[in-house]
Enzyme design. Structure first.
Site, PDB file in Angstrom:
ATOM      1  N   HIS A 103      -4.454   5.093   8.671  1.00  0.00           N
ATOM      2  CA  HIS A 103      -5.779   5.563   9.075  1.00  0.00           C
ATOM      3  C   HIS A 103      -6.766   4.400   9.075  1.00  0.00           C
ATOM      4  O   HIS A 103      -6.662   3.490   8.241  1.00  0.00           O
ATOM      5  CB  HIS A 103      -6.284   6.640   8.113  1.00  0.00           C
ATOM      6  CG  HIS A 103      -5.328   7.772   7.916  1.00  0.00           C
ATOM      7  ND1 HIS A 103      -4.892   8.576   8.946  1.00  0.00           N
ATOM      8  CD2 HIS A 103      -4.696   8.223   6.803  1.00  0.00           C
ATOM      9  CE1 HIS A 103      -4.049   9.480   8.467  1.00  0.00           C
ATOM     10  NE2 HIS A 103      -3.912   9.280   7.172  1.00  0.00           N
ATOM     11  N   GLU A 120      -7.815   8.719   1.373  1.00  0.00           N
ATOM     12  CA  GLU A 120      -7.358  10.018   0.879  1.00  0.00           C
ATOM     13  C   GLU A 120      -6.625   9.867  -0.445  1.00  0.00           C
ATOM     14  O   GLU A 120      -6.352   8.754  -0.911  1.00  0.00           O
ATOM     15  CB  GLU A 120      -6.430  10.674   1.909  1.00  0.00           C
ATOM     16  CG  GLU A 120      -5.194   9.868   2.251  1.00  0.00           C
ATOM     17  CD  GLU A 120      -4.461  10.411   3.474  1.00  0.00           C
ATOM     18  OE1 GLU A 120      -4.434  11.630   3.656  1.00  0.00           O
ATOM     19  OE2 GLU A 120      -3.914   9.593   4.231  1.00  0.00           O
ATOM     20  N   HIS A 178       1.713   4.851   5.263  1.00  0.00           N
ATOM     21  CA  HIS A 178       2.200   5.878   4.354  1.00  0.00           C
ATOM     22  C   HIS A 178       2.847   7.025   5.120  1.00  0.00           C
ATOM     23  O   HIS A 178       2.697   7.153   6.341  1.00  0.00           O
ATOM     24  CB  HIS A 178       1.059   6.423   3.497  1.00  0.00           C
ATOM     25  CG  HIS A 178      -0.017   7.095   4.304  1.00  0.00           C
ATOM     26  ND1 HIS A 178      -1.033   6.391   4.913  1.00  0.00           N
ATOM     27  CD2 HIS A 178      -0.241   8.398   4.605  1.00  0.00           C
ATOM     28  CE1 HIS A 178      -1.839   7.235   5.539  1.00  0.00           C
ATOM     29  NE2 HIS A 178      -1.368   8.461   5.375  1.00  0.00           N
ATOM     30  N   ARG A 198      -0.274   7.104  14.473  1.00  0.00           N
ATOM     31  CA  ARG A 198       1.154   7.321  14.224  1.00  0.00           C
ATOM     32  C   ARG A 198       1.921   6.104  14.715  1.00  0.00           C
ATOM     33  O   ARG A 198       1.850   5.749  15.900  1.00  0.00           O
ATOM     34  CB  ARG A 198       1.600   8.592  14.955  1.00  0.00           C
ATOM     35  CG  ARG A 198       2.979   9.102  14.608  1.00  0.00           C
ATOM     36  CD  ARG A 198       3.323  10.362  15.411  1.00  0.00           C
ATOM     37  NE  ARG A 198       2.413  11.454  15.127  1.00  0.00           N
ATOM     38  CZ  ARG A 198       1.669  12.064  16.045  1.00  0.00           C
ATOM     39  NH1 ARG A 198       1.702  11.678  17.311  1.00  0.00           N
ATOM     40  NH2 ARG A 198       0.878  13.053  15.693  1.00  0.00           N
TER      41      ARG A 198
END
Length: 320
Positions: A103, A120, A178, A198
């Site tokens: 991200h 996150e 991740h 992605r």
């Protein structure tokens, strides 16, 4: 306006890797396959949470923020973010491996998407035997080395695999590559963003026989290629008190294990969110009583500065 602790109608997301645990283990009213995410608190455009309890039932979270911004968000949060709600709260069920992804940080997300970045954290609620996550690289990697392995479909040789179990907690800053592994049910706390790059999807096809889009070039500028072993977070599990777990510029998360009636005095600087991750109990504010159990989420507005937790329940407390 008299505010009180709020619950919301979950927003369910079909995912190619989704399973049945959100329905079977968290008792979400799903009744369809391949639901991978339950968005518990969201103001993402097109997916805005709607209150489902009390006098404000059927009001959207964004509408309520605009009507009573400081009372709901808190003084500090409102000053920093205005009427933008800064967090997205989810439960995620990975029956299969998620794609390997990354991200963008705030600066890159702002420039490209006029959005927050996406830092996150994960709290592992359940994990099958030998279940693992991908989190970062297993060594410092050059951009050229990464691109070569990606082209040769050997990216896994560069990645760090971490076995996980109930109660494990991980912090994933923007830029860290991740993936959630198969057999993991977790709670996710993140910045308000739905931007995912992605980079590899194991060459699998969706239900229509199509490969999912990859974001190879976009990801290059977002990835942190340095190995950093700072992702696993340790925390105390002392009962009936607030145990600090994750502190970041974007959110703070604490762990509480409740075994007896526990009053909590909250700062009016921020709203507080309570996610039930094990057991069953209740949250009380004045005449309001809400079930707080594994799979439930409650948002306590900043104006509600004194609550009480009861029962036998483990919860995550989240604020900004």
């Amino acid at each position: 306006m008299n505010l009180y602790p709020l619950t919301f109608t979950p927003i369910f997301k079909e995912r190619i890797w989704g399973g049945e645990k959100l329905e079977k283990e968290l008792h979400k009213p799903i009744h369809q396959p391949l639901i991978g995410e339950s968005w518990e608190v969201s103001t993402v455009k097109g997916d805005i949470s709607v209150i489902d309890n009390g006098a404000l039932k059927c009001t959207s979270l964004q509408t309520l923020i605009e009507q009573a911004p400081e009372a709901l968000l808190g003084r500090v949060v409102y000053k920093r973010f205005g009427t933008d709600f800064p967090l997205l709260i989810k439960f995620i069920d990975a029956a299969q491996d998620l794609s390997i992804q990354v991200h963008p940080n705030d600066a890159l997300a702002k420039a490209r998407h006029n959005s927050f970045g996406k830092t996150e954290m994960w709290y592992i609620m359940e994990a099958d035997p030998e279940a693992s996550i991908i989190i970062g690289f297993n060594k410092n990697v050059s951009r050229e080395e990464y691109q070569t392995h990606l082209a040769n479909k050997t990216l896994s040789q560069l990645l760090h695999y971490e076995k996980v179990g109930h109660g494990d907690m991980f912090f994933i800053p923007a830029g860290k590559i991740h993936a959630i592994g198969a057999g993991v049910l977790l709670a996710e706390i993140q910045q308000t963003s739905d931007i995912t790059y992605r980079v590899y999807d194991f060459d699998r096809k969706d239900k229509n026989g199509n490969y999912r889009e990859l974001h190879t070039e976009l990801a290059l500028e977002a990835i942190d290629f340095e190995q950093k072993d700072d992702f696993r977070k340790s925390y105390s599990k002392k009962e009936n008190t607030v145990n600090p777990a994750v502190s970041s510029p974007y959110f703070t998360t604490d762990y509480l294990k409740i075994t007896q009636e526990t009053p909590l005095e909250l700062s009016g600087d921020s709203f507080h969110i309570y996610m039930g991750v094990e057991g069953k109990g209740s949250l009380h504010y004045g005449d309001t009583e809400l079930i707080l159990e594994k799979g439930s989420t409650v948002l306590v507005p900043a104006a509600c500065t004194a609550i009480t937790l009861k029962g036998e329940v483990e919860v995550l407390q989240v604020h900004c």
